[in-house]
Motif scaffolding. Structure first.
Motif, short mmCIF file in Angstrom:
data_model
loop_
_atom_site.label_atom_id
_atom_site.label_comp_id
_atom_site.label_asym_id
_atom_site.label_seq_id
_atom_site.Cartn_x
_atom_site.Cartn_y
_atom_site.Cartn_z
N ASN A 59 41.27 47.61 47.29
CA ASN A 59 40.14 48.52 47.13
C ASN A 59 39.95 49.16 48.50
O ASN A 59 39.22 48.64 49.35
CB ASN A 59 38.88 47.75 46.70
CG ASN A 59 37.69 48.67 46.48
OD1 ASN A 59 37.64 49.78 47.03
ND2 ASN A 59 36.73 48.22 45.71
N LYS A 64 38.82 46.07 50.95
CA LYS A 64 38.89 44.74 50.36
C LYS A 64 40.21 44.56 49.61
O LYS A 64 40.83 45.54 49.18
CB LYS A 64 37.71 44.48 49.42
CG LYS A 64 36.36 44.47 50.13
CD LYS A 64 35.24 44.10 49.16
CE LYS A 64 33.89 44.12 49.86
NZ LYS A 64 33.81 43.10 50.95
N GLU A 66 41.88 42.12 46.44
CA GLU A 66 41.73 41.11 45.39
C GLU A 66 43.06 40.40 45.19
O GLU A 66 44.12 41.03 45.14
CB GLU A 66 41.29 41.76 44.08
CG GLU A 66 39.89 42.35 44.13
CD GLU A 66 39.49 42.97 42.80
OE1 GLU A 66 40.39 43.20 41.96
OE2 GLU A 66 38.29 43.23 42.61
N GLU A 86 38.59 37.42 46.42
CA GLU A 86 38.42 38.68 47.13
C GLU A 86 38.39 38.44 48.63
O GLU A 86 37.76 37.50 49.11
CB GLU A 86 37.13 39.37 46.69
CG GLU A 86 36.97 40.77 47.28
CD GLU A 86 35.73 41.47 46.76
OE1 GLU A 86 35.85 42.32 45.86
OE2 GLU A 86 34.63 41.16 47.28
#
Length: 243
Positions: A59, A64, A66, A86
């Motif tokens: 992201n 970020k 995942e 995450e």
């Protein structure tokens, strides 16, 4: 991919039968969200990659990552979505997933970059990039003009920048290098490349899934716009280490 230039990445994709995030961005004439071309070529258009039985999804807007563990058969249908973890781009993700001792994490270097505009529409840049699961040192020289220079070149040099050691003297120079977790473990970076009739040169000079505790990258850039013109130069560097 460490043996080929950025300009040949599309040929690499064609050879292995893969379409990357970088290729998609180029095809629709958009700026790729991941600036590191090597990493952008390893990611699919959904900004995903599988490494060591983990499906990682970036992201980028929120910086970020995942991580979803998948089984030995890479069968995503059987994966428990509740196992999703995450992480931040600042995290040393693989060290965390493997439960390694992270007491020294405060000693890791953060995002570093240095951008110069020495003139002639030329931009030089040295960057340390972090994406949680991928870290890299990148050198770039490019022009913001529409025309292509006759010649561009970038190369690692010893430091201090612009200072030539006296002949026969004991002047001690510092080479570009990377520092790892284990004390004393490091490696030098040696690179030199020039190309005619191009508007940019970019090279990932170091990359790894683990972060560096320190680095030093010293670059010299040169360019020429015509056969009758003179060669121009710039030096640029980034450092995160106490010598």
């Amino acid at each position: 991919m460490g043996t080929i230039e950025v300009k040949d990445y599309q040929l690499f994709e064609k050879e292995v039968g893969f379409s990357s995030l970088l290729a998609l961005s180029n095809s629709v004439m958009q700026t790729c969200p991941i600036e590191d071309e090597k990493f952008a070529t390893l990611l699919n258009p959904q900004m995903q990659i599988i490494i060591e039985h983990y499906l990682f999804t970036l992201n980028h807007d929120e910086e970020k990552v995942e991580a979803l563990f998948i089984d030995d058969d890479y069968e995503l249908k059987s994966v428990d979505a509740n196992s999703m973890k995450e992480f931040s781009y600042d995290d040393n993700v693989f060290a965390i997933l493997k439960g390694e001792n992270l007491k020294s994490v405060a000693g890791y270097c953060g995002q570093e970059n240095s951008v110069h505009e020495p003139g002639d529409g030329i931009v030089t840049s040295v960057d340390y990039n972090k994406y949680g699961i991928y870290n890299s040192l990148v050198s770039k020289i490019y022009t913001v003009f529409s025309g292509k220079p006759l010649y561009l070149k970038h190369e690692t040099i010893d430091s201090p920048l612009g200072i030539v050691p006296p002949s026969g003297g004991d002047y001690k120079t510092i080479t570009s290098r990377c520092f790892y977790r284990r004390i004393g473990k490091q490696n030098n970076i040696i690179y030199s490349y020039g190309f005619s009739y191009t508007d940019n040169l970019k090279k990932t000079l170091w990359d790894n899934r683990r972060r560096l505790t320190g680095f030093r990258l010293d670059m010299k850039y040169s360019w020429k716009f015509s056969n009758y013109g003179t060669v121009s130069y710039d030096t640029n560097m980034i450092e995160c280490h106490q010598y």
